[in-house]
Design an enzyme around this catalytic site. Sequence first.
Site, mmCIF file in Angstrom:
data_model
loop_
_atom_site.group_PDB
_atom_site.id
_atom_site.type_symbol
_atom_site.label_atom_id
_atom_site.label_comp_id
_atom_site.label_asym_id
_atom_site.label_seq_id
_atom_site.Cartn_x
_atom_site.Cartn_y
_atom_site.Cartn_z
ATOM 1 N N ASP A 1 0.922 -1.203 0.076
ATOM 2 C CA ASP A 1 0.202 -0.040 -0.040
ATOM 3 C C ASP A 1 0.938 1.137 0.024
ATOM 4 O O ASP A 1 0.819 1.969 0.846
ATOM 5 C CB ASP A 1 -0.925 -0.063 1.231
ATOM 6 C CG ASP A 1 -0.316 -0.024 2.310
ATOM 7 O OD1 ASP A 1 0.987 -0.623 2.725
ATOM 8 O OD2 ASP A 1 -0.952 0.238 3.495
ATOM 9 N N HIS B 1 9.635 -0.405 8.472
ATOM 10 C CA HIS B 1 8.915 -1.682 8.655
ATOM 11 C C HIS B 1 8.859 -2.531 7.303
ATOM 12 O O HIS B 1 9.159 -3.734 7.596
ATOM 13 C CB HIS B 1 7.441 -1.309 8.792
ATOM 14 C CG HIS B 1 7.186 -0.260 10.091
ATOM 15 N ND1 HIS B 1 7.286 -0.534 11.363
ATOM 16 C CD2 HIS B 1 6.616 1.173 9.970
ATOM 17 C CE1 HIS B 1 6.983 0.374 12.062
ATOM 18 N NE2 HIS B 1 6.426 1.583 11.334
HETATM 19 C C1 BDR Z 1 2.625 -0.637 8.529
HETATM 20 O O1 BDR Z 1 1.849 0.251 8.551
HETATM 21 C C2 BDR Z 1 1.811 1.095 7.194
HETATM 22 O O2 BDR Z 1 1.488 2.254 7.707
HETATM 23 C C3 BDR Z 1 3.342 0.934 6.789
HETATM 24 O O3 BDR Z 1 3.435 1.103 5.642
HETATM 25 C C4 BDR Z 1 3.799 -0.343 7.394
HETATM 26 O O4 BDR Z 1 3.209 -1.263 6.610
HETATM 27 C C5 BDR Z 1 3.627 -0.256 10.025
HETATM 28 O O5 BDR Z 1 2.570 -0.408 11.022
HETATM 29 CA CA CA Z 2 2.923 -0.809 4.033
#
Ligand code: BDR
Ligand code: CA
Length: 314
Positions: free
Chosen positions: A9, A239
């Site tokens: 995303d 992340h």
């Molecule tokens: C996850 O949430 C999204 O905002 C980031 O892209 C990542 O995949 C971190 O909690």
């Molecule tokens: Ca993400």
Amino acid sequence: MHKVILDSDPGVDDALALYYLVRHPRIDLLGVTTVFGNAPVAITTRNARFLLKAWGCDTPVRPGASGPLTPDMPPEDYPVHIHGKNGLGDYPVSDAEADEPDNAAQFLIDQIRANPGQVRVLAVGRLTNLARAVRLAPDIASLVNDVVIMGGAFRVPGNVTPAAEANIWGDPLAADVVFGAPWRVTAVPLDLTTRTFMTRQMLSRLASEGGPAMQLISDLSQDYVGFYARSGYDGMLIHDCTAAVYLTDPDLFDLTQGEVRVLSQGIGMGLTLMNPVSRHGPLAAWEGRPRQFAALDGQPHAILSRIARTCTGQ
Ligand code: BDR
Ligand code: CA
């Protein structure tokens, strides 16, 4: 070579993960499927295409789910304070939003069936597309190589609520389906990703050593670094790219095993609960579920070095 499909995303940290996959010499990126999350799916799809085009890649992008499988969810509250209004830190993107039918689940099914035993799915957003794919075609569970996700918070607080990490919180029923299917799932959760951050200095070094592609990542990451600085981190949490490194360097991750359930209602919605293998006795809610894996620990410095090496080509 690892044949990989990225389900994503984009998303600022998604952008770095995508670039890592594009650059890594042992990754063959079969496609990108998109999902709502950091922004509506029409925007995350547009963003995936924008990034790939900027880097000269013709990887197929297939739009996916625009909302969760979980019933009665509150209306989506897109994290504009983290990823900007356009999902890419408000970096100017003039390309039109994608307006196409959702065919991500079918793309996942077709690719997994066409490459039996080989496809590795890296899912770094809500797990809606994957859950729909395995519900539509349960045979893919035994045909896929494995599923790696960025998601969950097992022994640390969540980042949306005290219980829940964002990707799981956004569609907890889908996450429960994915953890419960008979394929191998490895979660790279907040337990590790909140200890894996890229400082501003490192980001600007990568931008100067990695050419225009890394400069683009650096430019679109500036507000995102600011958000994490205000949250007390000495850099930005990467992340999704941390989960991408698991595909190529699993030796840098310490895995804990157990059956996983996800709460899909109440104040604990999105909580990931692992029944450790050492616990014996009847536990109806976990009974009959496959043992999955979570990287609760690992080597953040070495993970960052692998990212730097791959993204600068050194
Ligand atoms: C996850 O949430 C999204 O905002 C980031 O892209 C990542 O995949 C971190 O909690
Ligand atoms: Ca993400």
